[in-house]
Design an enzyme around this catalytic site. Structure first.
Site, PDB file in Angstrom:
ATOM      1  N   ASP A 326     -16.623  18.490 -69.818  1.00  0.00           N
ATOM      2  CA  ASP A 326     -16.477  18.214 -71.261  1.00  0.00           C
ATOM      3  C   ASP A 326     -15.696  19.337 -71.934  1.00  0.00           C
ATOM      4  O   ASP A 326     -15.649  20.465 -71.439  1.00  0.00           O
ATOM      5  CB  ASP A 326     -17.849  18.074 -71.933  1.00  0.00           C
ATOM      6  CG  ASP A 326     -18.701  19.315 -71.749  1.00  0.00           C
ATOM      7  OD1 ASP A 326     -18.697  19.871 -70.624  1.00  0.00           O
ATOM      8  OD2 ASP A 326     -19.360  19.737 -72.704  1.00  0.00           O
ATOM      9  N   GLU A 327     -15.089  18.992 -73.050  1.00  0.00           N
ATOM     10  CA  GLU A 327     -14.490  19.946 -73.972  1.00  0.00           C
ATOM     11  C   GLU A 327     -13.577  20.961 -73.300  1.00  0.00           C
ATOM     12  O   GLU A 327     -13.629  22.159 -73.623  1.00  0.00           O
ATOM     13  CB  GLU A 327     -15.585  20.692 -74.748  1.00  0.00           C
ATOM     14  CG  GLU A 327     -16.422  19.783 -75.627  1.00  0.00           C
ATOM     15  CD  GLU A 327     -17.376  20.563 -76.518  1.00  0.00           C
ATOM     16  OE1 GLU A 327     -17.435  20.258 -77.706  1.00  0.00           O
ATOM     17  OE2 GLU A 327     -18.073  21.475 -75.996  1.00  0.00           O
TER      18      GLU A 327
END
Lengths: 576, 581
Positions: A326-327
């Site tokens: 993620d991210e």
């Protein structure tokens, strides 16, 4: 002989002095079973020699569960706030007979957790396909018992099975540390709520608390210090504890983003580590303080990552291995000369991420024989993502957290199975102000202008995902919203999440419970009554009772209403 | 990891640090982590001295039971705490040791009362340590400071240290509502203990409300017998005395509040005849609500028996509680609830007003409290400011009435002091610790929204309050930055006694008490003690973050389950978690 009315008057009077209007007898179970019938309000005392038969001594986890529930049933002496009014049988119940068709079924994704329970004056029977279904039934039986002289309802039939096979809770043990003891307590509370997946978000940028045999330096240098890491023995104890409670432990090592903590041991494989996360006048290097990402263009990265993944697959038994993704922050990568060279030569950030996925995903699936779980970002971006072809649908599960139903639909339409953790409904840390330092935005004495709301009503008070996700909000989320029947089949279930920037074990129970109970019921038997109407009103009363019972079982769940509301049913409703 | 340690003493100094952290810590100037920050502190050179294992506080003041208990308690804490700072000060260690703290008090007989002198000065050198205070209560503040100065497995304290300290405000309080949900005596003890760690001095005990009446009063035992949540969920006379004694031993006053004439549905269990609209649904369809929240019922000022019960209650309260202040509520009086009573509607239809009804109640109770019971009355601001029903200022003598503000922040504070009243500040926009936690009323369909909400109907989405009337959540930063004297003249400011943070308990009980209170109450405690600005007059919230982190961990080790305000990483990497570089 005629049954004598048994009003449990002694408790009733000892506990409550406010008059309670006479109410139909009901049983407070959480989560509500799929199907329950209780012909007449009658109950039978448990024999002091009550036992669960047979003991299944050959199945260590089931045997432990039987021992545990036998003790709980005989010692809990639960006092309902509003006790059921029942006729009491003058015989007693001496045993619960347990029947399991497939004792060898392992605790794995999709395992049959159904059970049926029948209690009559002549005996009680719990039938389940697997030991794990039997544990769910034992929990139900334990919740049916109340009273200083324990009684259980008779004339009762329950058939029960979960709507979703994946009913989880994510705990982030990186931003702040949690003791093994507090993780035990959390798994125990999960089993009370029939949840079955403890998603352990072990590492992140802030600390690397797991000691891995092949890469001990990661924790030695990247954990918060002595007494704040998980040894191999700790991990094994947690897994064993989960097995005894029917709770799978799914490990997550978040990568290639969220890995600043790796730089303590291996600075050479981490880009932008030790840099301030939000340099003035430049793109931020991370979503929050603690910047650092694995460098997919550095060969050594894969050596360390493979060791980590290998150790993880050795330590953890579960079919799922969560690898984060993620991210991912491109500005952080671009602090590395190899990356900028690659980009200036015409390469893309997506290609860099694809390289990382291509060099790790097959290792996890083919070599380690695990199903990979990633956060949705790896497919959906927004800033960097891989092509769907990089992620085989048969060995990849995606966990969604953005855009609620929209992203769920995008993911299942792309052919992936999905775990739902919408931040709009399921993020338990939201709405608690902010935590970054030296932040002048709180220093406002006057009313704020309507286009600059921060502290005033309408402002988020510093929390990116405000407002707070109340149990009502969690309860009302329909994770299959707007999906076709075919699409819905690819929804494995959901997970509430406690990110730990503002939490550690001092506040763990209150953050989790009873809001996680709300999700647990919805994922087990839904949030609608038999007429298809949302049952949040009825659930309020039941959850009140359940919260007090959890507190008595040692879980410091927070109250959802004044006790007055429990004692005056309906009087605390929004409308008459 | 830690730079060289030098010593001016002939014997070789031993390096002194704690093996707590494995992450590298950048070298930092030595700071002492005190909370609240003293008014004035000087520490010439970073040096410390070990405490002797026989360390004692002298004299024992055995004649003063409360001070003596405090001395005993702090002696034990100082020797046993073995505090491990997250970032330990780097100091030169003296090779002598400190065997005692000498305590000197000029007025041992000063009672713990509003405005009591809490100043102290503390001096620690190699040759000895001295704590000087005007009163036992100031001495307790100084003992707390001394205890916070001690750290280490082998306890040490800084030397070459001078502190002069006194509070900015004399009223530094915490309100706990024990009516919506019950709190055990044990949890109240713990809260008072934590208050003393933070140099707070007023436990405002919001004892009763509409939901339950948990205090057993000798003259009116039926109120608790029928109006409490039940056996094991009420406070006996002995409980109350223990709480007051516990407070005295820690320099914390206990100010009781019996909220009336509104917020009194629980009285109807014993005396239905004196309570209007009791047992009615709080928000009848198509009609004005009968209360601000579920649990409707108000004392009927037009019923003679009301005053008989109220006087008994107030009399008992003044007998049980020693404090000069007696809080009599008077917030959120609901006229629709009154109007369910025929006597009230008759009075109104005969030309009477709601204000007159409230004035009648105040006129028949206020003088009793001030003249007969000899107490200062505290009311919520509503009694003067309304909005729906209020009394004339002449009804409330300024010399015997204090008003507590909770609405409209600085605006209401100013209105109150301009009207001549002393004020206690509890702005709900800054100081209400229950806010931003969703709603709690039942059968509420507003949470059942799957799609994005339109911008004019935000409830669950960003911009919505999620069900909480006073959202967003009041973070420690918000609490810390409140200037309770904002926009007041110097003269007006003199009438601000201080402030109180408040925990209303619709969604709280003792399971979550510590986390709700701490460390946010610590933020208020510092601001009310020594302000929120540094010596240059600049707001010090950045520096306070690091200090509050250390203080939070220390409170946890002292048994207060305070919540963390940041990842531990932030404490270990100072400055790296700031919003901007």
């Amino acid at each position: 002989m005629a049954p004598k009315p048994f009003f449990l008057l002694s408790f009733f009077l000892l506990f409550l002095l406010l008059p309670i209007s006479s109410l139909p007898s009901r049983l407070n179970l959480w989560p509500q079973p799929t199907s329950i019938s209780w012909s007449t309000p009658a109950a039978i005392p448990l024999s002091p020699y009550f036992s669960i038969q047979p003991h299944f001594s050959s199945h260590i986890y089931l045997h432990r569960a039987i021992t545990r529930y036998t003790r709980l049933i005989l010692s809990e002496r639960h006092r309902p706030i509003i006790p059921p009014v029942v006729n009491l049988s003058n015989s007693s119940l001496s045993s619960l007979h347990l029947s399991i068709s497939d004792l060898s079924a392992p605790l794995q994704p999709g395992v049959d957790e159904s059970y049926s329970l029948y209690i009559s004056t002549s005996g009680s029977t719990l039938t389940a396909a697997t030991p794990w279904g039997a544990m769910r039934g034992l929990e139900t039986f334990s919740q049916l018992v109340w009273g200083h002289q324990p009684v259980v309802p008779i004339g009762l039939r329950i058939f029960d099975k979960p709507l979703f096979t994946h009913r989880g809770l994510l705990l982030d043990t990186s931003r702040n540390f949690y003791s093994v003891r507090s993780i035990f307590r959390t798994i125990r509370a999960m089993s009370y709520n029939k949840m079955n997946v403890f998603h352990w978000h072990i590492t992140d940028s802030q600390s690397f608390p797991i000691v891995l045999p092949s890469e001990p330096e990661l924790a030695a240098k990247g954990s918060y210090g002595s007494g704040m890491s998980y040894s191999t023995r700790d991990v094994k104890r947690i897994i064993q504890y989960g097995l005894s409670h029917g709770v799978r432990v799914v490990p997550e090592i978040d990568m290639p983003g969220h890995t600043a903590s790796w730089a303590e041991a291996y600075p050479e494989i981490v880009t932008c580590a030790n840099r301030f996360w939000a340099p003035t006048g430049k793109p931020a290097l991370a979503a929050e303080p603690g910047a650092g990402e694995l460098n997919p263009l550095h060969a050594k990265t894969y050596q360390v990552v493979q060791n980590v993944l290998h150790d993880l697959s050795t330590l953890f038994l579960d079919q799922y291995l969560h690898a984060g993704a993620d991210e991912v922050n491109t500005a952080c990568w671009e602090t590395d000369p190899a990356v900028t060279h690659f980009i200036s030569a015409g390469g893309t950030h997506d290609q860099i991420l694809e390289k990382f996925i291509n060099l790790t995903h097959p290792y996890i699936t083919d070599t380690l024989n695990r199903t990979v779980v990633y956060w949705e970002d790896v497919l959906l971006g927004p800033y960097v993502k891989v092509r769907p072809a990089t992620l085989p649908t048969e060995s990849t599960i995606l966990q969604t957290w953005n855009n609620r139903a929209k992203n769920t639909k995008r993911i299942v339409q792309a052919g992936y199975q999905v775990i739902v953790s919408s931040s709009d409904f399921y993020y338990l840390d939201c709405g608690h102000g902010g935590w970054v330092g030296n932040d002048s935005r709180y220093d406002v004495q006057e009313a704020e202008s309507s286009d600059e709301l921060f502290n005033d009503p309408g402002g988020n008070g510093g929390s990116w995902c405000a407002p707070y996700k109340s149990w009502q909000r969690v309860y009302n989320y329909d994770i299959l919203y707007n999906l076709t029947e075919e699409e819905a089949k690819r929804v494995l279930g959901g997970e509430v999440a406690l990110w730990s920037e503002q939490a550690d074990e001092t506040v763990l129970d209150a953050k989790l419970w009873p809001r996680t109970s709300a999700a647990a019921e919805v994922l087990w038997s839904g949030n609608r009554d038999s007429d298809g109407i949302k049952r949040y009103a009825e659930a309020t009363d039941r959850l009140n009772e359940w919260r007090y019972r959890m507190v008595r079982r040692g879980i410091q769940a927070e109250p959802i209403q004044p006790l007055w509301c429990v004692l005056n049913p309906g009087m605390c409703n929004l409308e008459q």
